[in-house]
Design a protein around this motif. Structure first.
Motif, PDB file in Angstrom:
ATOM      1  N   PRO A   1       0.802  -1.225   0.000  1.00 33.14           N
ATOM      2  CA  PRO A   1       0.000   0.000   0.000  1.00 33.14           C
ATOM      3  C   PRO A   1       0.829   1.266   0.000  1.00 33.14           C
ATOM      4  CG  PRO A   1       0.029  -0.984   2.184  1.00 33.14           C
ATOM      5  CD  PRO A   1       0.662  -1.977   1.260  1.00 33.14           C
ATOM      6  N   GLU A   2       2.113   1.171   0.314  1.00 28.63           N
ATOM      7  CA  GLU A   2       2.961   2.361   0.250  1.00 28.63           C
ATOM      8  C   GLU A   2       3.117   2.872  -1.173  1.00 28.63           C
ATOM      9  OE1 GLU A   2       6.051  -1.044   0.074  1.00 28.63           O
ATOM     10  OE2 GLU A   2       3.984  -0.695   0.746  1.00 28.63           O
ATOM     11  N   SER A   3       2.780   2.035  -2.172  1.00 28.01           N
ATOM     12  CA  SER A   3       3.028   2.395  -3.565  1.00 28.01           C
ATOM     13  C   SER A   3       1.778   2.458  -4.422  1.00 28.01           C
ATOM     14  CB  SER A   3       4.005   1.384  -4.190  1.00 28.01           C
ATOM     15  OG  SER A   3       5.256   1.409  -3.534  1.00 28.01           O
ATOM     16  N   SER A   4       0.735   1.716  -4.075  1.00 24.54           N
ATOM     17  CA  SER A   4      -0.458   1.698  -4.923  1.00 24.54           C
ATOM     18  C   SER A   4      -1.627   1.174  -4.112  1.00 24.54           C
ATOM     19  CB  SER A   4      -0.238   0.803  -6.154  1.00 24.54           C
ATOM     20  OG  SER A   4      -0.168  -0.565  -5.789  1.00 24.54           O
ATOM     21  N   GLY A   5      -2.804   1.116  -4.750  1.00 22.68           N
ATOM     22  CA  GLY A   5      -3.952   0.578  -4.046  1.00 22.68           C
ATOM     23  C   GLY A   5      -5.259   0.969  -4.696  1.00 22.68           C
ATOM     24  N   ILE A   6      -6.351   0.370  -4.214  1.00 22.40           N
ATOM     25  CA  ILE A   6      -7.657   0.668  -4.789  1.00 22.40           C
ATOM     26  C   ILE A   6      -8.120   2.077  -4.448  1.00 22.40           C
ATOM     27  CG2 ILE A   6      -8.399  -1.723  -4.966  1.00 22.40           C
ATOM     28  CD1 ILE A   6      -9.998  -1.326  -2.384  1.00 22.40           C
ATOM     29  N   GLY A   7      -7.403   2.763  -3.577  1.00 23.24           N
ATOM     30  CA  GLY A   7      -7.677   4.177  -3.319  1.00 23.24           C
ATOM     31  C   GLY A   7      -6.902   5.090  -4.237  1.00 23.24           C
ATOM     32  N   GLY A   8      -6.212   4.514  -5.240  1.00 22.21           N
ATOM     33  CA  GLY A   8      -5.419   5.288  -6.184  1.00 22.21           C
ATOM     34  C   GLY A   8      -5.869   5.048  -7.607  1.00 22.21           C
ATOM     35  N   GLY A   9      -4.902   5.006  -8.526  1.00 21.22           N
ATOM     36  CA  GLY A   9      -5.232   4.833  -9.937  1.00 21.22           C
ATOM     37  C   GLY A   9      -4.125   4.118 -10.669  1.00 21.22           C
ATOM     38  N   PHE A  10      -4.354   3.874 -11.958  1.00 27.55           N
ATOM     39  CA  PHE A  10      -3.306   3.249 -12.763  1.00 27.55           C
ATOM     40  C   PHE A  10      -3.443   3.643 -14.220  1.00 27.55           C
ATOM     41  CE2 PHE A  10      -6.577  -0.141 -13.123  1.00 27.55           C
ATOM     42  CZ  PHE A  10      -6.538  -0.436 -14.478  1.00 27.55           C
ATOM     43  N   MET A  11      -2.379   3.389 -14.951  1.00 24.75           N
ATOM     44  CA  MET A  11      -2.364   3.515 -16.402  1.00 24.75           C
ATOM     45  C   MET A  11      -1.751   2.245 -16.966  1.00 24.75           C
ATOM     46  SD  MET A  11      -1.222   7.482 -16.972  1.00 24.75           S
ATOM     47  CE  MET A  11      -2.376   8.808 -16.600  1.00 24.75           C
ATOM     48  N   ALA A  12      -2.312   1.771 -18.076  1.00 28.65           N
ATOM     49  CA  ALA A  12      -1.857   0.501 -18.625  1.00 28.65           C
ATOM     50  C   ALA A  12      -1.826   0.555 -20.143  1.00 28.65           C
ATOM     51  CB  ALA A  12      -2.778  -0.626 -18.170  1.00 28.65           C
ATOM     52  N   VAL A  13      -0.804  -0.049 -20.711  1.00 27.74           N
ATOM     53  CA  VAL A  13      -0.746  -0.306 -22.146  1.00 27.74           C
ATOM     54  C   VAL A  13      -0.933  -1.804 -22.334  1.00 27.74           C
ATOM     55  CG1 VAL A  13       0.689  -0.278 -24.220  1.00 27.74           C
ATOM     56  CG2 VAL A  13       0.702   1.679 -22.675  1.00 27.74           C
ATOM     57  N   LEU A  14      -1.925  -2.180 -23.133  1.00 35.48           N
ATOM     58  CA  LEU A  14      -2.243  -3.579 -23.373  1.00 35.48           C
ATOM     59  C   LEU A  14      -2.025  -3.925 -24.837  1.00 35.48           C
ATOM     60  CD1 LEU A  14      -5.719  -3.795 -21.546  1.00 35.48           C
ATOM     61  CD2 LEU A  14      -3.433  -3.964 -20.525  1.00 35.48           C
ATOM     62  N   HIS A  15      -1.583  -5.162 -25.067  1.00 38.71           N
ATOM     63  CA  HIS A  15      -1.514  -5.711 -26.427  1.00 38.71           C
ATOM     64  C   HIS A  15      -2.305  -7.009 -26.422  1.00 38.71           C
ATOM     65  CE1 HIS A  15       0.069  -7.026 -30.326  1.00 38.71           C
ATOM     66  NE2 HIS A  15       0.242  -8.210 -29.765  1.00 38.71           N
ATOM     67  N   ARG A  16      -3.321  -7.097 -27.282  1.00 35.93           N
ATOM     68  CA  ARG A  16      -4.137  -8.304 -27.377  1.00 35.93           C
ATOM     69  C   ARG A  16      -3.671  -9.123 -28.567  1.00 35.93           C
ATOM     70  NH1 ARG A  16     -10.376  -7.204 -27.161  1.00 35.93           N
ATOM     71  NH2 ARG A  16      -9.989  -6.414 -29.270  1.00 35.93           N
TER      72      ARG A  16
ATOM     73  N   ILE B   1      -5.374   1.968 -21.161  1.00 35.16           N
ATOM     74  CA  ILE B   1      -6.429   2.076 -20.160  1.00 35.16           C
ATOM     75  C   ILE B   1      -6.071   3.204 -19.203  1.00 35.16           C
ATOM     76  CG2 ILE B   1      -7.743   0.897 -18.372  1.00 35.16           C
ATOM     77  CD1 ILE B   1      -8.115  -0.241 -21.205  1.00 35.16           C
ATOM     78  N   ASP B   2      -6.927   4.198 -19.139  1.00 30.51           N
ATOM     79  CA  ASP B   2      -6.738   5.374 -18.291  1.00 30.51           C
ATOM     80  C   ASP B   2      -7.637   5.239 -17.070  1.00 30.51           C
ATOM     81  OD1 ASP B   2      -6.736   7.844 -17.059  1.00 30.51           O
ATOM     82  OD2 ASP B   2      -7.390   8.978 -18.829  1.00 30.51           O
ATOM     83  N   ALA B   3      -7.043   4.794 -15.972  1.00 27.40           N
ATOM     84  CA  ALA B   3      -7.755   4.721 -14.689  1.00 27.40           C
ATOM     85  C   ALA B   3      -7.141   5.732 -13.732  1.00 27.40           C
ATOM     86  CB  ALA B   3      -7.707   3.311 -14.122  1.00 27.40           C
ATOM     87  N   ARG B   4      -6.804   6.897 -14.244  1.00 24.64           N
ATOM     88  CA  ARG B   4      -6.227   7.985 -13.465  1.00 24.64           C
ATOM     89  C   ARG B   4      -7.307   8.607 -12.592  1.00 24.64           C
ATOM     90  NH1 ARG B   4      -1.760   9.867 -11.014  1.00 24.64           N
ATOM     91  NH2 ARG B   4      -1.092  11.932 -11.651  1.00 24.64           N
TER      92      ARG B   4
ATOM     93  N   SER C   1       4.534   5.773 -17.292  1.00 32.06           N
ATOM     94  CA  SER C   1       4.912   5.507 -18.683  1.00 32.06           C
ATOM     95  C   SER C   1       4.953   4.018 -19.003  1.00 32.06           C
ATOM     96  CB  SER C   1       6.288   6.128 -18.967  1.00 32.06           C
ATOM     97  OG  SER C   1       6.335   7.492 -18.636  1.00 32.06           O
ATOM     98  N   PRO C   2       3.884   3.262 -18.733  1.00 34.78           N
ATOM     99  CA  PRO C   2       3.905   1.855 -19.128  1.00 34.78           C
ATOM    100  C   PRO C   2       4.078   1.748 -20.637  1.00 34.78           C
ATOM    101  CG  PRO C   2       1.658   2.578 -18.670  1.00 34.78           C
ATOM    102  CD  PRO C   2       2.564   3.696 -18.245  1.00 34.78           C
ATOM    103  N   SER C   3       4.922   0.827 -21.075  1.00 39.33           N
ATOM    104  CA  SER C   3       5.268   0.775 -22.492  1.00 39.33           C
ATOM    105  C   SER C   3       5.516  -0.654 -22.954  1.00 39.33           C
ATOM    106  CB  SER C   3       6.529   1.607 -22.773  1.00 39.33           C
ATOM    107  OG  SER C   3       6.345   2.964 -22.425  1.00 39.33           O
ATOM    108  N   ILE C   4       5.280  -0.879 -24.225  1.00 43.60           N
ATOM    109  CA  ILE C   4       5.601  -2.129 -24.902  1.00 43.60           C
ATOM    110  C   ILE C   4       6.452  -1.775 -26.111  1.00 43.60           C
ATOM    111  CG2 ILE C   4       4.645  -4.070 -26.213  1.00 43.60           C
ATOM    112  CD1 ILE C   4       2.131  -3.864 -24.442  1.00 43.60           C
ATOM    113  N   VAL C   5       7.537  -2.525 -26.319  1.00 45.08           N
ATOM    114  CA  VAL C   5       8.437  -2.288 -27.447  1.00 45.08           C
ATOM    115  C   VAL C   5       8.524  -3.573 -28.253  1.00 45.08           C
ATOM    116  CG1 VAL C   5      10.733  -1.540 -28.169  1.00 45.08           C
ATOM    117  CG2 VAL C   5       9.754  -0.650 -26.035  1.00 45.08           C
ATOM    118  N   ILE C   6       8.224  -3.487 -29.547  1.00 37.75           N
ATOM    119  CA  ILE C   6       8.227  -4.657 -30.416  1.00 37.75           C
ATOM    120  C   ILE C   6       9.265  -4.442 -31.510  1.00 37.75           C
ATOM    121  CG2 ILE C   6       6.864  -6.112 -31.960  1.00 37.75           C
ATOM    122  CD1 ILE C   6       4.369  -5.186 -30.425  1.00 37.75           C
TER     123      ILE C   6
END
Length: 572
Positions: free
Chosen positions: A83-98, A107-110, A457-462
């Motif tokens: 919990p010192e770094s994240s949690g359901i009381g915060g937010g996230f950002m994600a880059v997904l590749h399907r 995904i913007d959960a800011r 800055s979540p990232s995927i490099v191909i």
């Protein structure tokens, strides 16, 4: 039940072979068609900041889940154990590749500002920034985005139900776990602030003191909140009993949230930034992250040079000058795309980069402009990131945060939810630095419902033969960490080399190059100083988690940052 383990053998990055139980399991949705065999690793890899979170992700994969189900499990477990770094009381950002259709999505959960936000709440009587209200207590908290983001991931991208993916985190919270040294240290360092609010003290302190090292810690209130989310999805957090408890607790402590603020929150899908750098496709975060724009701008500038043919000092010189120019634009232009019109076509254009490149002298530092100087805080290791590639080639790069260590330090009574202090990521006072020394303009000014700018800055490099999923915590240094990781990957380094590499950082103001110890040898330091750079050594920063896939050998590698204070290694 007490959960104990040998810290020397903890797996921060784990591999799961295809023979270890990927038989189909009952699921809430039909699995999408698998990618062609040539595009499938056939096994999976997760790199996260905590063994219990990684294990939760692997448990969900074994049940027949995909990378996106595993992302829900890892994120929720981190909310309990880190919990010192994240949690359901915060937010996230994600880059997904399907993998099934090659789709890339952000995904913007800011978090968002409450409708009643008032900039005057963050000012002292003399008009100077009030760092206390910006960083501690309910006024510092934005409306959380992580629960909505997890519900979206499960509904639109996962194979399993939200209940199945949240089950490991709920179990850990109910049965208990042994806090790792980093969480214990965070509680010790923030004890005085936690003592301000009874629910915070009740959750993190035992008889008024931090819990004893090695003691089992249970979190029944958060377990109940996660169960409500599991049963009812999005509405289990943003409406009903949990929402009422959140609003009552915030308002009783002087905050300004309303039930309407929570009911209005939505996680959003956005188009990620995608660019080509020397034959590698870089897929990264768009606004309200500033990270992807800055990384793209830096790479576009650097594309005009052959860094591989340069000596160390010259290579650092050109990278720092590109960082300097990107962070200047970061400060001036970027904000929430739903509220601010940004010149992204210009900032991401290779022609714009050509012009910036022409302003870089080959042997001299370019002094930053005469804006007010700001001293950045140590970047630290708050915020967290995990990387996942599953057996079908689905990928998730997910960066989560509550902002600074233990966020606002405010726990909403009866929910177990530790609130973020992301309001400080707005430009609460224009052209005055936030906790990371970043300046901001009216583009990032607080407005009800607006998302604050982020460095995540979540990232995927191909590349032609190799793929990487990457991200890190570290405040404003997230951007430069991920940039340097991308460059090292393109140079051919493996996952462990990438996460271990010494780091340097420049963010326009203050006009200094921040370096880790031994980042440069004496000759390189002398050359950079002669060019006009001011070098300032700081203690190591960031906590990068990387997964790489060598598609030629079909080898997955997962690596976690060796900077973790407990000195944990990797088990595969």
């Amino acid at each position: 039940m007490s959960i104990s383990f040998d810290w020397r053998a903890l797996a921060l990055g784990l591999l799961l072979s295809g023979a270890a139980g990927f038989a189909p399991a009952a699921s809430a949705k039909q699995a999408p068609q698998a990618a062609p065999a040539a595009q499938r690793p056939g096994h999976a890899a997760i790199a996260s900041a905590n063994f219990l979170a990684t294990r939760a992700g692997l448990e969900v994969l074994r049940k027949g889940g995909n990378a996106f189900d595993a992302a829900v499990a890892v994120a929720a477990a981190l909310s309990v154990v880190e919990p010192e770094s994240s949690g359901i009381g915060g937010g996230f950002m994600a880059v997904l590749h399907r993998a099934s259709d090659g789709r890339n999505v952000f995904i913007d959960a800011r978090e968002t500002a409450p409708a009643a936000v008032d900039p005057k709440d963050y000012l002292k009587p003399d008009g100077s920034p009030n760092r206390d209200t910006a960083l501690t207590g309910p006024l510092s908290a934005g409306i959380p985005g992580e629960p909505a983001g997890l519900a979206l991931l499960a509904k639109d991208y996962g194979r399993l139900s939200l209940q199945q993916s949240l089950a490991p985190a709920i179990r850990i919270a109910r049965d208990g776990f042994v806090p790792d040294p980093r969480l214990h240290g965070a509680i010790v360092s923030e004890q005085k602030l936690l003592e301000r609010w009874p629910a915070s003290a009740a959750k993190y302190l035992v008889d008024g003191q931090p819990p004893a090292e090695g003691a089992t810690w249970r979190d029944p209130d958060q377990a109940s909140t996660l169960e409500a989310l599991a049963r009812h999805g999005h509405d289990g957090f943003y409406r009903g009993e949990v929402a009422r408890k959140l609003v009552d607790a915030v308002r009783a402590a002087g905050g300004n949230w309303t039930l309407a603020d929570l009911a209005a929150y939505r996680a959003k899908e956005r188009t990620p930034i995608s660019l080509d750098y020397r034959g590698y496709q870089v897929i990264t975060a768009p606004p309200p992250s500033s990270g992807g724009v800055a990384i793209a701008e830096i790479l576009n500038i650097l594309s005009g040079y052959d860094l591989t043919k340069m000596d160390a000092a010259t290579r650092v010189h050109y990278i720092v000058e590109a960082m300097r120019r990107a962070f200047r634009d970061h400060n001036d232009y970027l904000g929430d795309p739903d509220f601010v019109k940004m010149p992204l076509d210009m900032l991401l254009s290779p022609y714009y980069a050509d012009g910036l490149r022409q302003s870089i002298l080959p042997d001299r530092a370019t002094p930053s402009s005469m804006l007010p100087r700001a001293e950045p805080a140590n970047a630290g290791m708050h915020t967290t990131h995990f990387s996942i590639i599953d057996a079908d080639g689905n990928m998730a790069a997910v960066t989560l945060t509550v902002n600074t260590t233990l966020g606002s330090k405010f726990v909403a009574a009866g929910t177990g939810v530790l609130l973020n202090n992301e309001m400080d990521d707005f430009a609460l006072v224009p052209n005055k630095p936030n906790v990371y020394g970043l300046l901001g303009s009216k583009a990032n000014a607080p407005v009800g419902g607006k998302r604050m700018l982020s460095s995540m800055s979540p990232s995927i490099v191909i590349g032609p033969e190799r793929t990487m999923v990457i991200g890190s915590p570290g405040g404003s240094t997230i951007i430069t960490q991920v940039l340097e990781g991308i460059l090292h990957f393109i140079d051919g380094q493996d996952a462990q080399q990438i996460v271990a590499h010494k780091r340097f950082h420049h963010q326009y103001l203050p006009d200094v190059v921040m370096t880790e110890p031994q980042a440069f040898d004496a000759g390189t330091e002398a050359s950079l100083t002669k060019m006009g750079y001011t070098l300032k050594q700081r203690e190591p920063w960031g906590f990068m988690n990387v997964v790489t896939w060598d598609r030629k050998t079909n080898q997955l590698d997962a690596a976690s940052d060796p900077r973790r204070p407990s000195g944990l290694g990797q088990v595969q």
